[in-house]
Enzyme design. Structure first.
Site, PDB file in Angstrom:
ATOM      1  N   CYS A  82       0.819  -1.225   0.000  1.00 48.89           N
ATOM      2  CA  CYS A  82       0.000   0.000   0.000  1.00 48.89           C
ATOM      3  C   CYS A  82       0.848   1.270   0.000  1.00 48.89           C
ATOM      4  O   CYS A  82       1.465   1.574  -1.007  1.00 48.89           O
ATOM      5  CB  CYS A  82      -0.962  -0.057   1.173  1.00 48.89           C
ATOM      6  SG  CYS A  82      -2.437   0.909   0.877  1.00 48.89           S
ATOM      7  N   HIS A 189      -3.170  -5.863   2.712  1.00 52.57           N
ATOM      8  CA  HIS A 189      -2.812  -5.794   4.140  1.00 52.57           C
ATOM      9  C   HIS A 189      -3.288  -7.072   4.825  1.00 52.57           C
ATOM     10  O   HIS A 189      -3.814  -7.979   4.186  1.00 52.57           O
ATOM     11  CB  HIS A 189      -3.564  -4.620   4.796  1.00 52.57           C
ATOM     12  CG  HIS A 189      -3.112  -3.270   4.379  1.00 52.57           C
ATOM     13  ND1 HIS A 189      -1.941  -2.698   4.825  1.00 52.57           N
ATOM     14  CD2 HIS A 189      -3.695  -2.355   3.577  1.00 52.57           C
ATOM     15  CE1 HIS A 189      -1.838  -1.473   4.314  1.00 52.57           C
ATOM     16  NE2 HIS A 189      -2.876  -1.235   3.564  1.00 52.57           N
TER      17      HIS A 189
HETATM   18  N1  GLN Z   1      -2.330   6.849   2.169  1.00 57.39           N
HETATM   19  C1  GLN Z   1      -2.383   5.899   1.076  1.00 57.39           C
HETATM   20  C2  GLN Z   1      -3.806   5.754   0.489  1.00 57.39           C
HETATM   21  O1  GLN Z   1      -4.753   6.112   1.145  1.00 57.39           O
HETATM   22  C3  GLN Z   1      -1.908   4.533   1.559  1.00 57.39           C
HETATM   23  C4  GLN Z   1      -2.833   3.927   2.611  1.00 57.39           C
HETATM   24  C5  GLN Z   1      -2.301   2.642   3.201  1.00 57.39           C
HETATM   25  O2  GLN Z   1      -1.095   2.401   3.282  1.00 57.39           O
HETATM   26  N2  GLN Z   1      -3.247   1.781   3.691  1.00 57.39           N
HETATM   27  O3  GLN Z   1      -3.953   5.245  -0.631  1.00 57.39           O
END
Ligand code: GLN
Length: 240
Positions: A82, A189
Site C-alpha cells: 500500500c 494488508h
Molecule cells: N495513504 C495511502 C492511500 O490512502 C496509503 C494507505 C495505506 O497504506 N493503507 O492510498
C-alpha cells in the site's frame, strides 16, 4: 511504515526462516537512518496514512531512495504494501498538496481517488511468480485493502495478479499490485504473508538466492495457514 497488521509480515518471514533453521536477523530502518544496501537480503516497506508518507517520502528523497535502488539492483528482495508500494513508484499524488517523491523502483504512478477502496481482496497471481513454490495448493492470494490511491502500471512492471474480488490497483483495470525483478508491491494488508505461505516462501527463496544461489526450501506444515487462506476466499465468495 506499518498499518493494518503489516508488521505481521516481518514476523511471518522470520518465523518461516527459523522453522527451517535459517537464521533471520532483523533491523528496523526509520527516518534519518541510512539503509546499508550490502547488509540486508529482504526489505519490507509497509503501509501508512498520507501524513506518514510525506515524512517517509522526503527521507527517501535524501539518500535512502538511491540506497534502496542499489539494494534492488544487487537482487535484494523488496516487498511493499500500500503506502510503501506507492512510494516505490515514480510518485504518489495525495488528495491535497503536492505529489510525493517516489523511488521509481516500480514503473507505476499513484493518484489519490475521492473514494476509499476498502474490503477483502482475492487475486489470481501471475503464473510466472509462484512456479518455484508450492503453487499446486493455490494460485491465489488473499488480503484486506484500504486505500484511496489509484495505481496505474507502466510498461516496466507486470501486475502481481488479476483481481477476482475487491478493487486492486485502481478499481478499473482489474490489476492488483506490481512487480519487476526482485521488487514487489501490492495493496494486500492483513498481514498478507501468513495467509499466503506460497508467496512468503517465494520472497524467502528469492532473498536467499542473492548470496546462496537457487535453494529448495524445506516444506513446512502449513495446514493452519492454508485453512486461513481458504476460509478467507470462502468468506469473500459468500459475500458476492
Ligand atoms: N495513504 C495511502 C492511500 O490512502 C496509503 C494507505 C495505506 O497504506 N493503507 O492510498
Amino acid at each position: 511504515m506499518n498499518i493494518y497488521g503489516d508488521n505481521g509480515n516481518i514476523i511471518c518471514l522470520t518465523q518461516r526462516c527459523e522453522w527451517r533453521g535459517i537464521q533471520a536477523k532483523l533491523d528496523q530502518v526509520t527516518i534519518g537512518q541510512k539503509i546499508n544496501p550490502d547488509k540486508h537480503d529482504i526489505y519490507f516497506f509497509g503501509g501508512g496514512q498520507d501524513q506518514q508518507q510525506i515524512a517517509v517520502s522526503s527521507d527517501l528523497k535524501e539518500t535512502n531512495g538511491i540506497l534502496l535502488k542499489k539494494a534492488a539492483h544487487e537482487n535484494a528482495v523488496i516487498f511493499s504494501v500500500c503506502g510503501g508500494y506507492q512510494l516505490l513508484g515514480h510518485y504518489y499524488q495525495p488528495e491535497k498538496g503536492k505529489a510525493l517523491f517516489g523511488v521509481g523502483l516500480l514503473d507505476v504512478i499513484t493518484v489519490a481517488g475521492n473514494k476509499r477502496m476498502i474490503g477483502n481482496i482475492v487475486i489470481e497471481v501471475d503464473k510466472g511468480i509462484l512456479s518455484t513454490t508450492n503453487c499446486e495448493l493455490s494460485t491465489k492470494m488473499v488480503g484486506f485493502e484500504n486505500h484511496s490511491g489509484k495505481t496505474f502500471l507502466g510498461k516496466g512492471v507486470k501486475p502481481l495478479g488479476k483481481v477476482l474480488t475487491g478493487y486492486g490497483n485502481n478499481s478499473n483495470d482489474k490489476t492488483e499490485g506490481a512487480f519487476a525483478g526482485t521488487v514487489f508491491g501490492c495493496y494486500l494488508h492483513g498481514s498478507v504473508l501468513p495467509k499466503n505461505p506460497h508467496f512468503a516462501d517465494l520472497l524467502i527463496s528469492k532473498a536467499l538466492q542473492r548470496r546462496y544461489g537457487q535453494i529448495k526450501l524445506k516444506t513446512l506444515d502449513d495446514t493452519i495457514e492454508w485453512q486461513a487462506h481458504n476460509s478467507a476466499i470462502a468468506r469473500t465468495r459468500s459475500r458476492t
